[in-house]
Design an enzyme around this catalytic site. Structure first.
Site, PDB file in Angstrom:
ATOM      1  N   CYS B 402       5.722   0.585   1.511  1.00 22.59           N
ATOM      2  CA  CYS B 402       4.446  -0.070   1.734  1.00 22.59           C
ATOM      3  C   CYS B 402       4.292  -1.384   0.991  1.00 22.59           C
ATOM      4  O   CYS B 402       3.715  -2.336   1.508  1.00 22.59           O
ATOM      5  CB  CYS B 402       3.324   0.883   1.355  1.00 22.59           C
ATOM      6  SG  CYS B 402       3.463   1.492  -0.327  1.00 22.59           S
ATOM      7  N   HIS B 446      -0.156   3.964  -2.209  1.00 26.35           N
ATOM      8  CA  HIS B 446       0.048   3.136  -1.027  1.00 26.35           C
ATOM      9  C   HIS B 446      -0.438   1.723  -1.337  1.00 26.35           C
ATOM     10  O   HIS B 446      -1.192   1.489  -2.285  1.00 26.35           O
ATOM     11  CB  HIS B 446      -0.743   3.750   0.144  1.00 26.35           C
ATOM     12  CG  HIS B 446      -0.426   3.144   1.467  1.00 26.35           C
ATOM     13  ND1 HIS B 446       0.867   3.000   1.926  1.00 26.35           N
ATOM     14  CD2 HIS B 446      -1.225   2.651   2.463  1.00 26.35           C
ATOM     15  CE1 HIS B 446       0.847   2.451   3.132  1.00 26.35           C
ATOM     16  NE2 HIS B 446      -0.425   2.227   3.474  1.00 26.35           N
ATOM     17  N   ASP B 462      -3.438  -2.415   7.789  1.00 29.17           N
ATOM     18  CA  ASP B 462      -2.317  -1.738   7.125  1.00 29.17           C
ATOM     19  C   ASP B 462      -1.029  -2.084   7.854  1.00 29.17           C
ATOM     20  O   ASP B 462      -0.718  -1.504   8.895  1.00 29.17           O
ATOM     21  CB  ASP B 462      -2.529  -0.227   7.125  1.00 29.17           C
ATOM     22  CG  ASP B 462      -1.507   0.464   6.241  1.00 29.17           C
ATOM     23  OD1 ASP B 462      -0.491  -0.183   5.905  1.00 29.17           O
ATOM     24  OD2 ASP B 462      -1.727   1.633   5.885  1.00 29.17           O
TER      25      ASP B 462
END
Lengths: 305, 645
Positions: B402, B446, B462
């Site tokens: 991520c 994350h 995202d």
């Protein structure tokens, strides 16, 4: 009262075998408990005399078998011989067909011969030529054994030792007894002049009375705790079997009866314990039989409740 | 070695092993090895007497150990060297001997070290281990006295003793006046836990992302929890990029949010593990009017104090709120800042994405489309990226986790002239099916992006979800490429392990809430429930003493009943034995009545007849069958009247 027969027998025997009251009592306990007795000691301490005395004084038919390395099973049980006149085999019973057998120096014979006798002891009958023949009643074997370290012996295996209810040692007489022995008349001739003081029937009565003795739960608990203690002991190769537990109980009953009681006390169990357990327990370290002081410690390790 | 002594030694060895083993987690490795070796030698020595260390060797080892501890820690003060030294001494003490005194000393050491376990760790597992160690040590102590009893009985007696202590423990636990702060921590240790998050990140410098399964926090929703794809728990917002690393800047704090919350409300209770910083992890976007929190200008929620112990917060979120529509110029300028040089290929791509579009939204959509179609792979063990890490990720390695995605995305957006920033936090979490509590682990950490669009304010984007949708929708386990090693618990064949973990964590949560989290507030709450609204420490002290006294009375009553339940015949005989014992002739435990009677007759010939009669009567009543009540009474009367002279 059956125990009076026991007292009479012990009194008479005590006059011949000097200074061995306790051992005589144990030997009689073994008879009363319908077990067989193993006497282990060096030669010449009176093992054979003890067997003679019991046989003579209780009027039992007596046979002595001297075990040697060339003794065969047939020498004990008997053989079938062909008889020409009626053209058939006839069984000639061997010395095992007697009420009291002295198996002298049992560890001198080969295991095969030993087991022939030991099977007869267990089954109270023998099988010859496919025929099963009952042994007389009472039937009682006193085996003597020299300590295993003597040369030319076949020590009895553990499973065979279990056939003997009790094992005792006679040991040397004390000073007074030995003195009397040396000064007095020959024991054999003394014995030959004695008559039986009780009959075989009396012995059977004693056996029956012993089986009827009261045993309370409390005593069974104690006996079980004692047996269980042998099973938990790390120094032993194994504990007492259930059969050994039964043996301990019947020996304790017989002892209590001879003591003149109608109930069994922990003391009775404690008295017979070394003689019932001694030949059944072996050290884990080297497989030797447990020493007596360890047996005593075992008894002292189990509390009465 | 005698069997009884060996049994005691074995109990003690077990207690020591169970006590020292958990300490191995924090003891120096050499010391753990030394302890293990000593315990092993002791174990062998129980059966092979020659395998024992000579006295001199023990002494030398003790001295060397002490010196080594000093060298390792630099001093003897404080918890770590103290515990290390005691652990070594306990193992050496076992070498010393089997006398009752040695055993007692070793048992005391065991008890202390079991207490010491809680200095490091207060989880339920450790508590259970300590309890097991306490039981074994108690049994070792007991076996000195219950010499002949079989091991099962020794164990049972030990357990019974601990069981009798249990009510006292509860009374002390509930009523002892509480102080604010962690239950067990020493002041310096309580703050040592750290979060999986930090206020900076440097994608490309990590080649192996280690996934910790440690729990970051738990959330208990009042209603239905939102779906996994919407569970973004906001942590630090990273704004400043220097070409390699992203860093957070200090936000302005206020008592009210900088936006107007609107839309449906989600209420939940957050139980946050200690992690030292002040930040909380709240679902976007926190409602106004929450107690005990501060609102940051970057929409983060902060606690008023650093979170140095496990803490509970009752929070509300309004996910549909519109935020940042009137953002200050300074913030927007900062959200556009990039280093003057570096990552030329990414800048070129951004220019290409921005070319020919009129609105920032169009740029955003084209950039997202680029990630979606760019064949990027999700991996926990990416290549190291030297130099221009954004270029390296976007055009060469095309794999990462991520942080890589978020960093590259924000870089592209800024280069294309759209304000953007990186948001870190946690995503997803797992609902424990046993108690319905959402558990979020460090491995759920994350990073995502936030983009500012005129008129719409800040929007969450995202890029990881765009490139690898499974990561967010189904969790980490599905996003990892086939063939990549997976963490143990994500392998399908270990589903039973996952089941077990769910159960364990549900129980642990209760433990945390009710045992470790039993603070002055909870105590007040509980006592108020019992009708004691204003309990100060004096009231508590009185109550504690009263409860302890009551318990003692109950135990005494129980013991007395046990005694009364005894058979009257046994009691009479016990009285007789006591009488004789007071004259110096106690009955041996194994001694039968007649034997004992004979011994007494020998000692008191003047009362021979009476003693003999008592012994015989008891023997008969006890061993002849059911005893008549009047006979028993007569015997106990006889014993009562007996006076040994």
């Amino acid at each position: 009262m059956p125990h009076q027969h026991a007292t009479r027998l012990l009194e008479a025997a005590g006059q011949i075998i000097l200074g061995k009251e306790h051992e005589l009592r144990l030997a009689l306990t073994c008879v009363v408990a319908r077990g067989h007795l193993l006497i282990e000691d060096v030669p010449g301490v009176g093992k054979t005399t003890l067997a003679h005395v019991i046989a003579r004084l209780s009027g039992l038919q007596f046979q002595r078998i001297q075990f040697t390395s060339d003794l065969l099973p047939a020498d004990i049980i008997g053989v079938s011989v062909f008889e020409r006149e009626n053209g058939a085999f006839r069984f000639h019973p061997g010395p095992v067909f007697a009420q009291l057998i002295l198996a002298d120096e049992i560890n001198r014979a080969t295991p095969k011969t030993q087991s022939a006798l030991l099977e007869a002891m267990e089954e109270h009958q023998v099988t010859a030529d496919g025929q099963t023949l009952a042994l007389p009643d009472p039937f009682f074997v006193i085996a003597t054994q020299n300590p295993a370290y003597q040369i030319g012996t076949f020590p009895l295996p553990e499973s065979q030792l279990d056939r003997f209810l009790m094992r005792i040692r006679l040991g040397y007489p004390d000073r007074g007894a030995e003195r009397a022995l040396l000064m007095g008349e020959d024991r054999r001739s003394l014995l030959e002049r004695r008559e039986a003081v009780i009959s075989p029937q009396h012995l059977l009565d004693l056996q029956r009375a012993a089986r009827a003795l009261t045993v309370t739960d409390r005593l069974v608990d104690y006996l079980h705790a004692l047996v269980a203690a042998t099973r938990h002991d790390a120094e032993l190769s194994g504990g007492l079997s259930p059969r050994a537990g039964l043996a301990l109980l019947s020996a304790a009953r017989a002892w209590a009866l001879i003591e003149g009681r109608d109930h069994v006390l922990p003391e009775d169990v404690q008295t017979v314990f070394p003689h019932v357990a001694g030949h059944r327990l072996h050290l884990a370290a080297d497989g030797r039989p447990v020493p007596p002081e360890m047996l005593r410690r075992m008894v002292e390790g189990v509390a009465l409740v | 070695m005698k069997a009884e002594a060996r049994r005691t030694a074995l109990w003690l060895l077990g207690a020591a092993a169970l006590t020292v083993a958990p300490h191995a987690l924090h003891l120096p490795a050499w010391l753990s090895a030394l302890c293990a070796a000593l315990l092993a030698i002791r174990g062998i020595g129980l059966w092979h007497p020659r395998a024992r260390l000579p006295r001199l060797a023990v002494l030398v080892l003790a001295l060397t150990g002490a010196v080594a501890v000093k060298l390792h820690f630099g001093h003897f003060f404080g918890k770590d060297p103290g515990i290390a030294l005691l652990a070594a001494l306990l193992c050496l003490k076992l070498m010393e001997g089997d006398s009752a005194r040695d055993v007692r000393a070793a048992v005391l050491l065991c008890f202390f070290l079991q207490l010491g376990l809680f200095f490091y760790n207060q989880t339920m597992g450790i508590a259970l281990l300590a309890l097991g160690g306490t039981l074994l040590a108690t049994v070792a102590l007991l076996s000195l006295h219950l010499v002949a009893a079989p091991p099962a009985m020794q164990l049972r007696t030990g357990a019974l003793l601990l069981g009798q202590a249990l009510p006292f423990m509860l009374v002390l636990f509930i009523l002892f006046p509480r102080v604010q702060g962690p239950l067990w921590g020493l002041p310096a240790d309580a703050y040592s836990a750290v979060s999986g998050l930090s206020d900076s990140m440097s994608p490309g410098t990590i080649s192996q992302l280690s996934l910790s399964d440690a729990i970051a926090f738990r959330a208990e929703f009042a209603g239905e929890p939102p779906p996994a794809a919407q569970r973004y728990w906001r942590g630090p917002v990273l704004n400043d990029f220097d070409g390699r690393s992203w860093r957070a800047r200090r936000p302005a704090l206020a008592g009210e949010p900088a936006y107007t919350p609107s839309g449906p409300t989600l209420a939940y209770r957050l139980t946050l593990e200690a992690h030292n910083p002040r930040w909380l992890l709240a679902l976007d976007y926190a409602d106004r009017g929450l107690s005990g929190v501060r609102y940051a200008s970057d929409f983060q929620l902060l606690a008023e104090q650093p979170v140095r112990s496990r803490s509970r917060f009752d929070l509300r979120s309004r996910p549909d709120s519109l935020v940042g529509r009137q953002e200050s110029t300074a913030t927007l300028t900062a959200a556009l800042a990039l280093p003057a040089t570096g990552n030329p290929r990414a800048r070129a791509l951004a220019a290409e994405l921005a070319a020919g579009t009129d609105s920032p939204r169009a740029v955003l959509e084209r950039t997202v489309a680029h990630f979606r179609g760019g064949a990027y792979a999700y991996t926990l063990s990416p290549q190291l990226l030297a130099g221009d890490s954004v270029d390296g990720f976007l055009f060469d390695s095309r794999e990462g986790f991520c942080e890589h995605f978020a960093s590259a995305f924000v870089f592209l957006m800024r280069a294309a002239g759209v304000p953007a920033r990186v948001v870190t936090g946690y995503q997803g979490g797992q609902i424990n099916p046993v108690d319905g509590v959402l558990v979020v682990r460090q491995s759920d950490a994350h990073a995502w992006a936030e983009v500012w669009l005129p008129g719409e304010g800040w929007q969450r984007v995202d890029p990881t979800a765009a490139a690898v949708p499974q990561r967010i929708e189904a969790g980490l386990g599905d996003a990892i490429r086939a063939g990549d090693p997976r963490p143990l618990l994500m392998r399908p064949q270990f589903s039973w392990l996952v089941q077990f973990r769910h159960r364990w964590e549900a129980i642990s949560n209760h433990w945390n809430q009710w045992v470790l989290g039993y603070n002055p507030d909870r105590q007040r709450e509980l006592l108020a429930g019992l009708g004691l609204a204003q309990a100060d420490w004096r009231t508590l002290g009185v109550m504690m003493s009263a409860a302890a006294a009551l318990l003692f009375a109950a135990l005494l009553g129980w013991a007395y009943r046990q005694h009364r339940r005894q058979d009257p015949l046994d009691r009479a005989w016990a009285a007789f034995c006591r009488k004789s014992a007071s004259r110096g002739l106690p009955r041996q435990p194994w001694e039968g009545p007649l034997d004992y009677g004979r011994r007494l007759v020998h000692a008191f010939p003047g009362q021979a007849a009476e003693l003999e009669r008592i012994a015989q009567q008891y023997a008969q009543l006890r061993y002849r069958g059911p005893a008549g009540r009047s006979d028993v009474r007569a015997l106990s009367e006889r014993i009562r009247r007996l006076k040994l002279r």
